[in-house]
Design a protein around this motif. Structure first.
Motif, PDB file in Angstrom:
ATOM      1  N   THR A 186       0.137   0.213   9.227  1.00 12.43           N
ATOM      2  CA  THR A 186      -0.563  -1.065   9.083  1.00 12.43           C
ATOM      3  C   THR A 186      -0.722  -1.760  10.429  1.00 12.43           C
ATOM      4  O   THR A 186      -1.727  -2.422  10.661  1.00 12.43           O
ATOM      5  N   VAL A 222      -9.934   2.352  -0.227  1.00 17.96           N
ATOM      6  CA  VAL A 222     -10.248   2.038  -1.629  1.00 17.96           C
ATOM      7  C   VAL A 222      -9.128   1.200  -2.231  1.00 17.96           C
ATOM      8  O   VAL A 222      -9.392   0.211  -2.930  1.00 17.96           O
ATOM      9  N   HIS A 223      -7.880   1.544  -1.958  1.00 22.92           N
ATOM     10  CA  HIS A 223      -6.737   0.788  -2.466  1.00 22.92           C
ATOM     11  C   HIS A 223      -6.760  -0.648  -1.936  1.00 22.92           C
ATOM     12  O   HIS A 223      -6.526  -1.606  -2.684  1.00 22.92           O
ATOM     13  N   ILE A 224      -7.064  -0.817  -0.658  1.00 24.36           N
ATOM     14  CA  ILE A 224      -7.167  -2.154  -0.064  1.00 24.36           C
ATOM     15  C   ILE A 224      -8.267  -2.949  -0.764  1.00 24.36           C
ATOM     16  O   ILE A 224      -8.080  -4.122  -1.096  1.00 24.36           O
ATOM     17  N   CYS A 225      -9.394  -2.303  -1.002  1.00 25.66           N
ATOM     18  CA  CYS A 225     -10.519  -2.976  -1.665  1.00 25.66           C
ATOM     19  C   CYS A 225     -10.165  -3.378  -3.090  1.00 25.66           C
ATOM     20  O   CYS A 225     -10.506  -4.484  -3.531  1.00 25.66           O
ATOM     21  N   GLU A 226      -9.487  -2.507  -3.817  1.00 26.52           N
ATOM     22  CA  GLU A 226      -9.076  -2.839  -5.187  1.00 26.52           C
ATOM     23  C   GLU A 226      -8.095  -4.005  -5.184  1.00 26.52           C
ATOM     24  O   GLU A 226      -8.209  -4.918  -6.000  1.00 26.52           O
ATOM     25  N   TRP A 227      -7.136  -3.990  -4.277  1.00 22.02           N
ATOM     26  CA  TRP A 227      -6.146  -5.063  -4.182  1.00 22.02           C
ATOM     27  C   TRP A 227      -6.792  -6.401  -3.867  1.00 22.02           C
ATOM     28  O   TRP A 227      -6.445  -7.433  -4.430  1.00 22.02           O
ATOM     29  N   GLU A 286      -8.908   6.909   0.925  1.00 14.11           N
ATOM     30  CA  GLU A 286      -8.066   6.601  -0.243  1.00 14.11           C
ATOM     31  C   GLU A 286      -7.378   5.250  -0.083  1.00 14.11           C
ATOM     32  O   GLU A 286      -7.330   4.443  -1.011  1.00 14.11           O
ATOM     33  N   LYS A 287      -6.870   4.980   1.105  1.00 17.35           N
ATOM     34  CA  LYS A 287      -6.194   3.694   1.364  1.00 17.35           C
ATOM     35  C   LYS A 287      -7.209   2.560   1.473  1.00 17.35           C
ATOM     36  O   LYS A 287      -6.925   1.436   1.059  1.00 17.35           O
ATOM     37  N   LEU A 334       0.794  -1.226   0.000  1.00 16.54           N
ATOM     38  CA  LEU A 334       0.000   0.000   0.000  1.00 16.54           C
ATOM     39  C   LEU A 334       0.827   1.278   0.000  1.00 16.54           C
ATOM     40  O   LEU A 334       0.276   2.365  -0.090  1.00 16.54           O
TER      41      LEU A 334
END
Length: 72
Positions: A46, A62-67, A59-60, A39
């Motif tokens: 974390t 969303v990044h976690i969800c995309e990953w 924002e993070k 991330l």
């Protein structure tokens, strides 16, 4: 200091994040550092997320969800 409501939210996020990390194959040992690298954040961040001390900015999340392929 966390209020009771915040503590419940942080704990719920931590439980779900740990579940997602396990589903994605991140072992418990080294999870903080691996997730931090994925991330682009510090291991301290974390650690807070995984232990229920805090949670990331949207924002993070969303990044976690995309990953992980999880819906926001």
């Amino acid at each position: 200091m966390q209020t009771g409501t915040h503590k419940k939210t942080f704990d719920a996020f931590a439980a779900r994040l740990n579940e997602v990390c396990a589903d994605m194959g991140l072992p418990e040992h080294g999870r903080q550092s691996r997730l931090a690298r994925l991330l682009g954040v510090t291991q301290g961040s974390t650690r807070k997320w995984l232990t229920g001390i805090g949670y990331p900015e949207m924002e993070k999340i969303v990044h976690i969800c995309e990953w992980s392929g999880v819906n926001v």
